[in-house]
Design a protein around this motif. Structure first.
Motif, PDB file in Angstrom:
ATOM      1  N   ALA A  27      45.919   5.186  78.759  1.00 22.99           N
ATOM      2  CA  ALA A  27      44.511   4.592  78.743  1.00 22.99           C
ATOM      3  C   ALA A  27      44.541   3.524  79.852  1.00 22.99           C
ATOM      4  O   ALA A  27      43.263   3.462  80.353  1.00 22.99           O
ATOM      5  CB  ALA A  27      44.562   3.557  77.473  1.00 22.99           C
ATOM      6  N   ARG A  32      40.032   4.493  79.400  1.00 23.10           N
ATOM      7  CA  ARG A  32      39.152   5.139  78.360  1.00 23.10           C
ATOM      8  C   ARG A  32      39.745   4.705  76.864  1.00 23.10           C
ATOM      9  O   ARG A  32      41.010   4.667  76.728  1.00 23.10           O
ATOM     10  CB  ARG A  32      39.308   6.560  78.249  1.00 23.10           C
ATOM     11  N   VAL A  33      38.998   3.912  75.890  1.00 23.63           N
ATOM     12  CA  VAL A  33      39.654   3.457  74.713  1.00 23.63           C
ATOM     13  C   VAL A  33      40.076   4.613  73.714  1.00 23.63           C
ATOM     14  O   VAL A  33      40.992   4.479  72.972  1.00 23.63           O
ATOM     15  CB  VAL A  33      38.320   2.650  74.081  1.00 23.63           C
ATOM     16  N   THR A  34      39.634   5.997  73.973  1.00 26.17           N
ATOM     17  CA  THR A  34      40.013   6.933  72.967  1.00 26.17           C
ATOM     18  C   THR A  34      41.526   7.316  73.628  1.00 26.17           C
ATOM     19  O   THR A  34      42.262   8.132  72.817  1.00 26.17           O
ATOM     20  CB  THR A  34      39.139   8.156  73.495  1.00 26.17           C
ATOM     21  N   LYS A  35      42.104   6.760  74.504  1.00 28.07           N
ATOM     22  CA  LYS A  35      43.566   7.067  74.970  1.00 28.07           C
ATOM     23  C   LYS A  35      44.371   5.771  74.561  1.00 28.07           C
ATOM     24  O   LYS A  35      45.505   5.741  74.616  1.00 28.07           O
ATOM     25  CB  LYS A  35      43.727   7.099  76.556  1.00 28.07           C
ATOM     26  N   THR A  36      43.945   4.898  73.531  1.00 22.44           N
ATOM     27  CA  THR A  36      44.797   3.749  73.057  1.00 22.44           C
ATOM     28  C   THR A  36      44.268   3.548  71.588  1.00 22.44           C
ATOM     29  O   THR A  36      43.648   4.380  71.110  1.00 22.44           O
ATOM     30  CB  THR A  36      44.549   2.609  73.924  1.00 22.44           C
ATOM     31  N   ILE A  37      44.944   2.449  71.009  1.00 23.37           N
ATOM     32  CA  ILE A  37      44.240   1.882  69.668  1.00 23.37           C
ATOM     33  C   ILE A  37      43.277   0.833  69.914  1.00 23.37           C
ATOM     34  O   ILE A  37      43.498   0.088  70.578  1.00 23.37           O
ATOM     35  CB  ILE A  37      45.715   1.395  69.022  1.00 23.37           C
ATOM     36  N   ASP A  38      42.079   1.460  69.372  1.00 21.98           N
ATOM     37  CA  ASP A  38      40.825   0.463  69.404  1.00 21.98           C
ATOM     38  C   ASP A  38      41.024  -1.010  68.537  1.00 21.98           C
ATOM     39  O   ASP A  38      41.048  -0.835  67.522  1.00 21.98           O
ATOM     40  CB  ASP A  38      39.917   1.175  68.915  1.00 21.98           C
ATOM     41  N   TYR A  39      41.427  -1.921  69.215  1.00 18.66           N
ATOM     42  CA  TYR A  39      41.895  -3.193  68.364  1.00 18.66           C
ATOM     43  C   TYR A  39      40.825  -3.559  67.837  1.00 18.66           C
ATOM     44  O   TYR A  39      40.783  -4.139  66.596  1.00 18.66           O
ATOM     45  CB  TYR A  39      42.542  -4.279  69.294  1.00 18.66           C
ATOM     46  N   PHE A  40      39.454  -3.470  68.109  1.00 13.87           N
ATOM     47  CA  PHE A  40      38.206  -3.858  67.337  1.00 13.87           C
ATOM     48  C   PHE A  40      38.179  -2.847  65.904  1.00 13.87           C
ATOM     49  O   PHE A  40      37.893  -3.410  64.733  1.00 13.87           O
ATOM     50  CB  PHE A  40      37.061  -3.680  68.077  1.00 13.87           C
ATOM     51  N   ALA A  41      38.453  -1.663  66.276  1.00 16.50           N
ATOM     52  CA  ALA A  41      38.487  -0.928  64.931  1.00 16.50           C
ATOM     53  C   ALA A  41      39.449  -1.368  63.826  1.00 16.50           C
ATOM     54  O   ALA A  41      39.366  -1.375  62.824  1.00 16.50           O
ATOM     55  CB  ALA A  41      38.591   0.557  65.404  1.00 16.50           C
ATOM     56  N   PHE A  73      46.514   3.761  62.137  1.00 17.00           N
ATOM     57  CA  PHE A  73      46.242   3.960  63.553  1.00 17.00           C
ATOM     58  C   PHE A  73      47.516   4.270  64.388  1.00 17.00           C
ATOM     59  O   PHE A  73      47.561   4.417  65.660  1.00 17.00           O
ATOM     60  CB  PHE A  73      45.933   2.386  64.064  1.00 17.00           C
TER      61      PHE A  73
END
Length: 115
Positions: A27, A32-41, A73
């Motif tokens: 990431a 790119r957020v798709t390569k990590t854990i989206d903390y907002f999600a 996650f």
């Protein structure tokens, strides 16, 4: 002894902290957020997870939240802390738990597995 009915009669203010361990190097390279854990999600999921539910013990709450974050996650580990502001004589009380995903071991003769 248990939790007093008076304490459970109204919702209480809690502060949850969720820390996740995850290799985010791809990431950082790709941005790119798709390569990590989206903390907002994660935050939205945890809020939704708690809607309409109640726990008698914050120990159970931290365990359930940690299990949910691991399941949904897939971090390498998660630490959940719950702070409860229940007593005027103390700033807060808290419980913290760190968990890693369960690793399913290989079966050994006799049905015993290794973690």
């Amino acid at each position: 002894m248990g939790v007093a009915d008076e304490e459970r009669a109204k919702p209480q203010r809690l502060l949850l902290t969720v820390e996740m361990e995850f290799d985010f190097s791809s990431a950082a390279i790709s941005d790119r957020v798709t390569k990590t854990i989206d903390y907002f999600a994660v935050a939205q999921h945890v809020l939704k997870f708690g809607e309409g539910r109640s726990w008698k013990l914050i120990e159970k709450l931290v365990t359930d939240v940690a299990d949910e974050v691991l399941s949904e996650f897939h971090p390498q580990s998660v630490t959940v802390e719950v702070k409860k502001f229940a007593f005027p004589q103390a700033r807060h009380v808290s419980v913290s738990l760190t968990k890693k995903p369960r690793r399913i071991g290989h079966a050994q003769e006799g049905g015993v597995g290794y973690p």
